[in-house]
Write a protein that holds these residues in place. Structure first.
Motif, PDB file in Angstrom:
ATOM      1  N   ALA A   1     -10.215   7.484 -11.471  1.00  9.54           N
ATOM      2  CA  ALA A   1     -10.128   7.963 -12.853  1.00  9.54           C
ATOM      3  C   ALA A   1      -8.704   8.416 -13.125  1.00  9.54           C
ATOM      4  O   ALA A   1      -7.963   8.783 -12.207  1.00  9.54           O
ATOM      5  N   ILE A   2      -8.354   8.413 -14.412  1.00  6.81           N
ATOM      6  CA  ILE A   2      -7.019   8.835 -14.816  1.00  6.81           C
ATOM      7  C   ILE A   2      -7.092   9.580 -16.138  1.00  6.81           C
ATOM      8  O   ILE A   2      -7.814   9.168 -17.055  1.00  6.81           O
ATOM      9  N   SER A   3      -6.373  10.686 -16.214  1.00  4.62           N
ATOM     10  CA  SER A   3      -6.207  11.389 -17.480  1.00  4.62           C
ATOM     11  C   SER A   3      -5.056  10.709 -18.205  1.00  4.62           C
ATOM     12  O   SER A   3      -3.921  10.724 -17.730  1.00  4.62           O
ATOM     13  N   THR A   4      -5.338  10.106 -19.350  1.00  3.91           N
ATOM     14  CA  THR A   4      -4.342   9.237 -19.970  1.00  3.91           C
ATOM     15  C   THR A   4      -3.150  10.007 -20.544  1.00  3.91           C
ATOM     16  O   THR A   4      -2.106   9.416 -20.765  1.00  3.91           O
ATOM     17  N   THR A   5      -3.281  11.281 -20.785  1.00  2.00           N
ATOM     18  CA  THR A   5      -2.151  12.056 -21.288  1.00  2.00           C
ATOM     19  C   THR A   5      -1.195  12.446 -20.168  1.00  2.00           C
ATOM     20  O   THR A   5       0.013  12.271 -20.273  1.00  2.00           O
ATOM     21  N   THR A   6      -1.726  12.962 -19.076  1.00  3.43           N
ATOM     22  CA  THR A   6      -0.891  13.463 -17.985  1.00  3.43           C
ATOM     23  C   THR A   6      -0.621  12.409 -16.917  1.00  3.43           C
ATOM     24  O   THR A   6       0.318  12.540 -16.142  1.00  3.43           O
ATOM     25  N   GLY A   7      -1.470  11.392 -16.845  1.00  2.07           N
ATOM     26  CA  GLY A   7      -1.352  10.403 -15.778  1.00  2.07           C
ATOM     27  C   GLY A   7      -1.931  10.859 -14.458  1.00  2.07           C
ATOM     28  O   GLY A   7      -1.794  10.154 -13.448  1.00  2.07           O
ATOM     29  N   THR A   8      -2.575  12.014 -14.416  1.00  4.86           N
ATOM     30  CA  THR A   8      -3.174  12.504 -13.176  1.00  4.86           C
ATOM     31  C   THR A   8      -4.304  11.572 -12.752  1.00  4.86           C
ATOM     32  O   THR A   8      -5.134  11.187 -13.565  1.00  4.86           O
ATOM     33  N   THR A   9      -4.324  11.233 -11.471  1.00  3.07           N
ATOM     34  CA  THR A   9      -5.292  10.270 -10.961  1.00  3.07           C
ATOM     35  C   THR A   9      -6.219  10.891  -9.925  1.00  3.07           C
ATOM     36  O   THR A   9      -5.874  11.874  -9.260  1.00  3.07           O
ATOM     37  N   TYR A  10      -7.384  10.270  -9.788  1.00  2.00           N
ATOM     38  CA  TYR A  10      -8.397  10.722  -8.847  1.00  2.00           C
ATOM     39  C   TYR A  10      -9.030   9.482  -8.225  1.00  2.00           C
ATOM     40  O   TYR A  10      -9.237   8.479  -8.920  1.00  2.00           O
ATOM     41  N   TYR A  11      -9.343   9.573  -6.928  1.00  2.00           N
ATOM     42  CA  TYR A  11      -9.891   8.427  -6.222  1.00  2.00           C
ATOM     43  C   TYR A  11     -11.052   8.828  -5.324  1.00  2.00           C
ATOM     44  O   TYR A  11     -11.066   9.918  -4.747  1.00  2.00           O
ATOM     45  N   ALA A  12     -11.988   7.903  -5.191  1.00  3.21           N
ATOM     46  CA  ALA A  12     -13.014   8.064  -4.168  1.00  3.21           C
ATOM     47  C   ALA A  12     -12.368   7.862  -2.797  1.00  3.21           C
ATOM     48  O   ALA A  12     -11.427   7.071  -2.658  1.00  3.21           O
ATOM     49  N   ASP A  13     -12.891   8.541  -1.792  1.00  2.00           N
ATOM     50  CA  ASP A  13     -12.323   8.421  -0.446  1.00  2.00           C
ATOM     51  C   ASP A  13     -12.337   6.978   0.043  1.00  2.00           C
ATOM     52  O   ASP A  13     -11.436   6.554   0.777  1.00  2.00           O
ATOM     53  N   SER A  14     -13.338   6.233  -0.364  1.00  2.00           N
ATOM     54  CA  SER A  14     -13.509   4.868   0.132  1.00  2.00           C
ATOM     55  C   SER A  14     -12.414   3.912  -0.349  1.00  2.00           C
ATOM     56  O   SER A  14     -12.246   2.833   0.226  1.00  2.00           O
ATOM     57  N   VAL A  15     -11.664   4.309  -1.376  1.00  2.00           N
ATOM     58  CA  VAL A  15     -10.648   3.401  -1.923  1.00  2.00           C
ATOM     59  C   VAL A  15      -9.247   3.986  -1.866  1.00  2.00           C
ATOM     60  O   VAL A  15      -8.277   3.302  -2.232  1.00  2.00           O
ATOM     61  N   LYS A  16      -9.107   5.223  -1.428  1.00  2.00           N
ATOM     62  CA  LYS A  16      -7.781   5.842  -1.355  1.00  2.00           C
ATOM     63  C   LYS A  16      -6.847   5.018  -0.487  1.00  2.00           C
ATOM     64  O   LYS A  16      -7.215   4.582   0.607  1.00  2.00           O
ATOM     65  N   GLY A  17      -5.644   4.814  -1.002  1.00  2.00           N
ATOM     66  CA  GLY A  17      -4.658   4.033  -0.267  1.00  2.00           C
ATOM     67  C   GLY A  17      -4.774   2.538  -0.481  1.00  2.00           C
ATOM     68  O   GLY A  17      -3.883   1.786  -0.072  1.00  2.00           O
ATOM     69  N   ARG A  18      -5.859   2.095  -1.123  1.00  2.00           N
ATOM     70  CA  ARG A  18      -6.038   0.654  -1.381  1.00  2.00           C
ATOM     71  C   ARG A  18      -6.067   0.342  -2.877  1.00  2.00           C
ATOM     72  O   ARG A  18      -5.622  -0.725  -3.289  1.00  2.00           O
ATOM     73  N   PHE A  19      -6.608   1.250  -3.666  1.00  2.00           N
ATOM     74  CA  PHE A  19      -6.718   1.040  -5.112  1.00  2.00           C
ATOM     75  C   PHE A  19      -5.739   1.968  -5.827  1.00  2.00           C
ATOM     76  O   PHE A  19      -5.515   3.104  -5.406  1.00  2.00           O
ATOM     77  N   THR A  20      -5.207   1.475  -6.942  1.00  2.00           N
ATOM     78  CA  THR A  20      -4.320   2.278  -7.777  1.00  2.00           C
ATOM     79  C   THR A  20      -4.734   2.140  -9.234  1.00  2.00           C
ATOM     80  O   THR A  20      -4.796   1.019  -9.756  1.00  2.00           O
ATOM     81  N   ILE A  21      -4.998   3.267  -9.864  1.00  2.00           N
ATOM     82  CA  ILE A  21      -5.332   3.268 -11.285  1.00  2.00           C
ATOM     83  C   ILE A  21      -4.085   3.662 -12.066  1.00  2.00           C
ATOM     84  O   ILE A  21      -3.320   4.535 -11.654  1.00  2.00           O
ATOM     85  N   SER A  22      -3.889   2.996 -13.200  1.00  2.00           N
ATOM     86  CA  SER A  22      -2.718   3.290 -14.016  1.00  2.00           C
ATOM     87  C   SER A  22      -3.077   3.090 -15.484  1.00  2.00           C
ATOM     88  O   SER A  22      -4.080   2.460 -15.803  1.00  2.00           O
TER      89      SER A  22
END
Length: 124
Positions: free
Chosen positions: A50-71
């Protein structure tokens, strides 16, 4: 009204990459939380990123950290999910979802009132 349209799904071999996009229309893009979820048959829809579109802060499930990037691309009203080093267990229908306000954390599906139609990702 709010509309979300996903694109970019497909089939890929394990270790490969795919980029999903979510086009958002119907309201002012900034100031919301946009998330990607996935679901396989007979299982719960789970939050991936997930991403907060104003701040760009991102959050990831442990299963995808380091492999997926949301932008996000606020000029184009789009949120993207770059998926790398894909595994067979990443196979699922992927959905884009939106809620007003900041994310604050990786939220569950119950917190999102707006959804896209989904795009299939298959990793073999």
């Amino acid at each position: 009204h709010v509309q979300l349209v996903e694109s970019g799904g497909g089939s890929v071999q394990a270790g490969g990459s795919l980029r999903l996009s979510c086009a958002v229309a119907g309201f002012t893009f900034s100031g919301n939380c946009t998330g990607w979820f996935r679901q396989v048959p007979e299982e719960e829809r789970e939050a991936v990123a997930a991403i907060s579109t104003t701040t760009g802060t991102t959050y990831y499930a442990d299963s995808v950290k380091g492999r997926f990037t949301i932008s996000r691309d606020n000029a184009k009203n789009m949120v993207n999910l770059q998926m790398s080093r894909l595994k067979p267990e990443d196979t699922a229908m992927y959905y884009c979802a939106l809620r007003f306000g900041y994310c604050g954390k990786l939220r569950s599906k119950a917190d999102f009132p707006y959804w896209g139609q989904g795009t299939q990702v298959t990793v073999s």
